[in-house]
Design a protein around this motif. Structure first.
Motif, PDB file in Angstrom:
ATOM      1  N   GLY A 281       0.814  -1.202   0.000  1.00 37.25           N
ATOM      2  CA  GLY A 281       0.000   0.000   0.000  1.00 37.25           C
ATOM      3  C   GLY A 281       0.853   1.259   0.000  1.00 37.25           C
ATOM      4  O   GLY A 281       0.573   2.225  -0.733  1.00 37.25           O
ATOM      5  N   ALA A 282       1.913   1.257   0.809  1.00 40.81           N
ATOM      6  CA  ALA A 282       2.824   2.409   0.850  1.00 40.81           C
ATOM      7  C   ALA A 282       3.526   2.577  -0.492  1.00 40.81           C
ATOM      8  O   ALA A 282       3.647   3.694  -1.010  1.00 40.81           O
ATOM      9  N   LEU A 283       3.971   1.462  -1.099  1.00 42.76           N
ATOM     10  CA  LEU A 283       4.668   1.527  -2.388  1.00 42.76           C
ATOM     11  C   LEU A 283       3.752   2.081  -3.475  1.00 42.76           C
ATOM     12  O   LEU A 283       4.168   2.916  -4.300  1.00 42.76           O
TER      13      LEU A 283
ATOM     14  N   ALA B 141      -1.296  -2.100  -8.125  1.00 47.64           N
ATOM     15  CA  ALA B 141      -2.584  -1.997  -7.428  1.00 47.64           C
ATOM     16  C   ALA B 141      -3.594  -2.986  -8.006  1.00 47.64           C
ATOM     17  O   ALA B 141      -4.309  -3.675  -7.262  1.00 47.64           O
ATOM     18  N   ILE B 142      -3.653  -3.086  -9.325  1.00 47.30           N
ATOM     19  CA  ILE B 142      -4.596  -4.012  -9.963  1.00 47.30           C
ATOM     20  C   ILE B 142      -4.277  -5.451  -9.598  1.00 47.30           C
ATOM     21  O   ILE B 142      -5.165  -6.247  -9.264  1.00 47.30           O
ATOM     22  N   LEU B 143      -2.991  -5.803  -9.658  1.00 43.46           N
ATOM     23  CA  LEU B 143      -2.585  -7.172  -9.319  1.00 43.46           C
ATOM     24  C   LEU B 143      -2.893  -7.496  -7.859  1.00 43.46           C
ATOM     25  O   LEU B 143      -3.368  -8.597  -7.540  1.00 43.46           O
ATOM     26  N   TYR B 144      -2.638  -6.539  -6.985  1.00 41.50           N
ATOM     27  CA  TYR B 144      -2.853  -6.799  -5.558  1.00 41.50           C
ATOM     28  C   TYR B 144      -4.340  -6.898  -5.236  1.00 41.50           C
ATOM     29  O   TYR B 144      -4.758  -7.756  -4.447  1.00 41.50           O
ATOM     30  N   ILE B 145      -5.148  -6.031  -5.836  1.00 41.43           N
ATOM     31  CA  ILE B 145      -6.606  -6.124  -5.640  1.00 41.43           C
ATOM     32  C   ILE B 145      -7.114  -7.460  -6.172  1.00 41.43           C
ATOM     33  O   ILE B 145      -7.998  -8.093  -5.582  1.00 41.43           O
ATOM     34  N   GLY B 146      -6.529  -7.910  -7.286  1.00 38.37           N
ATOM     35  CA  GLY B 146      -6.882  -9.227  -7.808  1.00 38.37           C
ATOM     36  C   GLY B 146      -6.562 -10.333  -6.814  1.00 38.37           C
ATOM     37  O   GLY B 146      -7.327 -11.300  -6.665  1.00 38.37           O
ATOM     38  N   LEU B 147      -5.441 -10.212  -6.125  1.00 38.93           N
ATOM     39  CA  LEU B 147      -5.067 -11.201  -5.111  1.00 38.93           C
ATOM     40  C   LEU B 147      -6.074 -11.197  -3.956  1.00 38.93           C
ATOM     41  O   LEU B 147      -6.469 -12.265  -3.472  1.00 38.93           O
ATOM     42  N   ILE B 148      -6.478 -10.010  -3.524  1.00 40.89           N
ATOM     43  CA  ILE B 148      -7.474  -9.915  -2.440  1.00 40.89           C
ATOM     44  C   ILE B 148      -8.780 -10.590  -2.867  1.00 40.89           C
ATOM     45  O   ILE B 148      -9.383 -11.356  -2.090  1.00 40.89           O
TER      46      ILE B 148
END
Length: 402
Positions: A88-90, A199-206
């Motif tokens: 999130g910070a990155l 951000a897109i990849l991480y939201i996809g992981l969630i």
């Protein structure tokens, strides 16, 4: 639309607003998971994972048994809340186009950061919590150990601040010749696109976690993302809250943290009452005080607490790589020292778990907590005014002499 969105990424957010939101989110996270926003506990488990990777037998280490070392850091909600904070910070650093590799001016800062990180990591786990679990999220759990830790951290930070004033710490001043030439190179705005992809990849992981029934991993990853965004945009660092108060009389961060804890305390007692949850209570003992003092000294030496270290590392400040490593080393060494070096028997065994909810009930607990936070706020304001009065006197004396 651009004029509305751009300030979100080009300006840091008001710390009062950020910590109010963090207080609300931390209470909500507790209500959903029955656990709290924390960091250094996972550093300890990560250290255990690394030891196992290198074939070290930690099966007899009582501390790891106590913190429930199960699986790896990637399949624990506590692990994902930490990695979510980094990510999130990155993302916010990249959206603001402000990532840049930064090196400290003096090489000694790497050693100071490593040593400070080790001391802070050891102290945090000795006290069973850092600036989050034994401070920001510990107070709203009404655990007495948090108040011992706050006082001890204040003491440790004060002495750490005095240490940083010494020539031994600062070293010889670096002299440079001439001025830097202005740069005519046009800045390419690539970072926001990279941040968008992450951000897109991480939201996809969630979404994947929730879709596959891994609810708690999804919650850990999601709230970690939220907390990472908040600490970076608000530049939330508990070290600066204490250190700046002692060194330059600046109290904004300290006051914002106190207000955030007050809001979180009110919401948490409501959540506990409605859902009949058990608050997280840690042992209050001599270890809490000693650990808090060590933590306070360590975070000043390292130039950042756990939250400050996270977003600064994501900004490209390489000093915080040894700080991060030091935190893991210190936390892991405490796990070894817990029973192998008699830390538990000497500093912890005589303590007990004390919670205000059990002692004086919900109304008494929230009342006492708000009163104590009010006293802490008043002391912060007093110290700020005291510092500026002294500064005004010094300036007056210099003007009189001249």
């Amino acid at each position: 639309m651009k004029s509305l969105i751009q300030p979100i990424f080009t300006r840091y957010w008001n710390p009062y607003v950020v910590l109010l939101i963090a207080g609300v989110l931390s209470a909500l996270y507790f209500g959903l998971t029955s656990t709290v926003w924390a960091v250094t506990g996972e550093f300890t488990r990560l250290g255990g994972d690394l030891l196992l990777l290198f074939g070290v037998d930690i099966s007899g280490w009582q501390y790891f048994d106590m913190v429930h070392l199960k699986g790896t850091t990637w399949n624990r909600p506590d692990g994902w809340i930490v990695w979510g904070m980094f990510i999130g910070a990155l993302i916010m650093v990249l959206f603001s186009n402000s990532f840049k590799i930064r090196l400290p001016k003096q090489k000694r800062r790497y050693i100071q950061g490593l040593v400070g990180g080790i001391i802070a990591g050891f102290g945090a786990r000795l006290a069973l919590g850092c600036n989050l679990a034994a401070f920001f999220t510990g107070v709203p759990q009404f655990s007495i150990h948090s108040w011992i830790f706050i006082v001890a951290t204040g003491i440790g930070t004060f002495f750490g601040a005095q240490l940083t004033k010494t020539r031994w710490w600062k070293g010889k001043p670096t002299l440079t010749r001439g001025a830097a030439k202005p740069s005519n190179v046009k800045k390419r705005v690539i970072q926001p696109y990279v941040g968008g992809i992450i951000a897109i990849l991480y939201i996809g992981l969630i979404i994947y976690f929730f879709a596959t029934g891994q609810k708690f991993l999804g919650l850990g990853a999601m709230f970690g993302l939220f907390f990472g965004i908040l600490i970076e945009r608000g530049q939330i660092c508990f070290t600066s809250a204490f250190r700046d108060l002692f060194l330059v009389g600046r109290s904004v961060m300290a006051k914002a943290i106190i207000i955030g804890m007050a809001v979180s305390s009110i919401l948490t007692v409501i959540v506990i009452s409605i859902y009949d949850l058990t608050p997280i209570t840690q042992i209050a003992a001599m270890s809490t005080f000693v650990g808090g003092v060590l933590f306070g000294v360590g975070i000043v030496m390292a130039s950042g607490c756990e939250t400050g270290m996270m977003y600064r590392l994501m900004e490209g400040q390489l000093l915080f790589l040894p700080v991060f490593a030091g935190n893991i080393i210190g936390a892991t060494f405490l796990a070894y020292a817990w029973d192998h070096l008699w830390v538990y028997n000497v500093l912890v065994k005589g303590g007990s778990k004390i919670n205000l909810l059990d002692s004086i009930g919900p109304v008494g607990a929230i009342s006492a907590t708000l009163v104590m936070l009010g006293v802490l706020y008043a002391l912060t304001v007093y110290w700020e005014k005291r510092y500026h009065r002294k500064l005004a006197v010094k300036r007056g004396m210099k003007a009189h002499v001249s």
